[in-house]
Enzyme design. Structure first.
Site, short mmCIF file in Angstrom:
data_model
loop_
_atom_site.label_atom_id
_atom_site.label_comp_id
_atom_site.label_asym_id
_atom_site.label_seq_id
_atom_site.Cartn_x
_atom_site.Cartn_y
_atom_site.Cartn_z
CE1 TYR A 434 -15.48 -11.69 17.08
CE2 TYR A 434 -15.10 -13.50 18.64
CZ TYR A 434 -14.54 -12.66 17.68
OH TYR A 434 -13.52 -13.12 17.02
CD GLU A 435 -15.33 -7.68 21.41
OE1 GLU A 435 -15.88 -6.89 21.97
OE2 GLU A 435 -14.77 -8.66 21.82
N GLY A 436 -20.51 -6.58 19.55
CA GLY A 436 -21.56 -5.60 19.36
C GLY A 436 -22.14 -6.26 17.82
#
Length: 577
Positions: A434-436
């Site tokens: 997550y978050e890229g």
């Protein structure tokens, strides 16, 4: 399971002997010294160990549930959140103009480490709220700031960010959520978002969503995305927030880990929201939040690794199995076996270097915000931008690997629930996604960060490393790091102007090489500072030598792989997979 021990001695060593904390605070005009910082961290560690760690396993087993459309978090979480907020931990580094304490960000990042180590699911609530506050502070109108920031900073309200849709994950150009303007200046938001951490809970208070959506006249692609503030509760005629907005939780995602964290499918059915920043400029506004979150996520990997190490080291010093190397004694504790020590040292060498690099990066972020010289602020900001994808991706990769190695120390006992090691492995895995995703972070480093200022930013970083290596002449760790730095400089030069395929083929290996050099730099600084007779100093020198001899040599293989280019990766046709 062993009790969590906050790494206060390590924090104090870094503050006073490695990172020059007092000098940095004096430069920025902050009245905070290392003694105060250590006292804050000690109290934070006590809260994490005594209040949050005991909830971790129970939270994983009970999980968050959706009951009649309402999220119910595991027993004890709501009370823990209220106590956390009341004690001021939600406002630690926030702007005093909105009720924050304004303490240095290094304390915030190390608090995040202890939160992740003791209860990763819980730590997402304050982390996401803080990121939402940063986006609002940087881009929202004065009215929205005045209305929403004080209760969010205090922890009375929480925040969430709503980006992902079923057809639009990393590629936000495919986003379909709509925003229709209303006569009163607000917007009606309609669409569905998935994977929304902290999207709802039962803590009480408002939940402020930052939602990406398209206006009716939006151009196609990412240039047509706007950002909207969409609260769970809207203001009533008396100024209270009692009117339920037209948004609901459609489902909770069933996940591999972080079971206590409510990861929501959110439905926005004409929900009322307000524009944050300029129309069609929402992606830039959201990245203010995303970049803050990426540092936090990297620290989650660090926290999980540190907690896993504590459990595995404690177990290794008690578990009797096998005979001594000379065969004369047995059974012996498994800490005497070389392979067990290898795994523990791999973890420890990452954790202590990662903790130092996180602290150095956090001090640069403070300099970027508070240093009196504009040029120095810009320089520090660029260094943070360069290191953000490294911290996010490398720390979460090493963090997951550390959790797996710690589980291995336990053998079969690591695979069953009793000792808690399988939860660390499951919880750590999401941080790489997550978050890229970490592949996206690697591409960001190679494609966007290396070319900054014509390459001057990365060269400036290399110069900082070289300066400290020169000052530590004679130390083995300095010599080995210099060799790895030379490899990194070479592949950096080879990647300048590389095409998309070449950059994609090299990116992940390049980021890991960059991280190894950065950790070697931190070990050099720590070993140079640790020249006394104290046990902590002796341990630092020993682990620095281990990192130099057993982990830094990975740099050679990574450099060879990068030099091989994209040919072998792209040779097999897509139809052959």
């Amino acid at each position: 399971m062993f009790s969590y021990v906050p790494p206060i001695d390590d924090y104090r060593f870094l503050l006073t002997e490695v990172l020059g904390f007092d000098r940095a605070m004096a430069e920025m005009g902050k009245e905070v010294d290392a003694d105060l910082a250590a006292a804050v961290l000690e109290e934070a560690g006590r809260m994490c160990a005594d209040r949050l760690h005991p909830l971790n396993r129970h939270g994983d087993e009970e999980g968050s549930r959706l009951v009649d459309g309402l999220v119910k978090t595991p027993e004890g979480f709501a009370d823990a959140w209220r106590d956390f907020a009341a004690a001021g931990w939600a406002s630690l580094s926030a702007d005093p103009a909105y009720g924050g304490q304004g303490l240095p960000f290094i304390l915030q990042l190390w608090l995040d480490e202890m939160l992740a180590a003791t209860n990763l699911s819980f730590g997402l609530f304050p982390g996401l709220t803080r990121g939402a506050c940063e986006a609002i502070m940087a881009h929202a109108s004065d009215f929205l700031k005045a209305t929403y920031l004080p209760p969010m900073v205090s922890g009375e309200w929480t925040g969430a960010m709503a980006l992902t849709e079923s057809g639009a994950g990393t590629d936000l150009a495919l986003l379909k959520t709509k925003a229709a303007p209303d006569a009163d200046g607000s917007y009606a938001i309609t669409g569905q978002k998935i994977f929304i951490s902290s999207g709802d809970h039962d803590f009480g208070g408002n939940i402020v969503h930052l939602v990406l959506a398209r206006l009716p006249d939006a151009p196609a692609g990412v240039k047509g995305i706007s950002l909207f503030l969409v609260p769970k509760y809207l203001p009533d005629a008396d100024g209270g927030f009692t009117i339920r907005n037209s948004m609901s939780v459609g489902a909770l995602e069933k996940k591999m880990g972080i079971h206590a964290q409510p990861t929501c499918v959110m439905n926005y059915d004409g929900a009322t929201g307000w524009l944050v920043g300029e129309p069609h400029k929402g992606l830039a506004a959201m990245f203010t939040m995303m970049n803050a979150e990426r540092l936090m996520v990297g620290i989650q990997g660090l926290g999980i690794a540190g907690a896993s190490y504590q459990q595995a080291a404690g177990y290794a010093k008690e578990r009797l199995q096998g005979r001594s190397a000379d065969g004369a004694r047995g059974p012996v504790t498994i800490i005497e076996h070389a392979d067990v020590r290898r795994m523990l040292l791999n973890i420890r060498a990452f954790v202590e270097a990662g903790r130092a690099l996180a602290g150095w990066t956090a001090l640069q972020l403070d300099r970027a915000h508070h240093h009196p010289d504009a040029a120095e602020r810009a320089r520090a900001d660029a260094l943070v931008a360069l290191l953000t994808p490294v911290v996010k991706a490398a720390f979460t990769d090493f963090g997951f690997e550390s959790a797996v190695q710690a589980q291995q120390v336990f053998g079969g006992h690591g695979y069953i629930r009793e000792w808690g090691m399988e939860q660390y492995v499951r919880d750590a895995r999401i941080a790489q996604i997550y978050e890229g995703t970490n592949g996206v972070q690697a591409m960001d480093l190679v494609g966007r960060k290396l070319p900054m200022a014509g390459g001057a930013v990365v060269e400036g970083f290399f110069a900082l490393v070289e300066m400290d290596l020169a000052a530590a002449e004679g130390l083995n760790i300095a010599a080995k790091t210099r060799e790895a730095l030379a490899l990194l400089r070479g592949v950096t030069a080879s990647l300048r102007g590389a095409g998309t395929e070449a950059a994609g083929a090299a990116a992940v290996d390049y980021l890991r090489l960059f991280a190894l050099v950065s950790m070697g730099w931190m070990w050099t600084r720590m070993a140079a500072a640790a020249q006394g007779d104290a046990p902590l100093h002796g341990a630092k020198r020993a682990v620095a030598d281990y990192f130099a001899q057993r982990m830094l040599p990975q740099a050679q293989g990574l450099a060879v792989g990068i030099a091989a280019g994209e040919a072998t990766i792209m040779a097999l046709g897509a139809e052959a997979f």
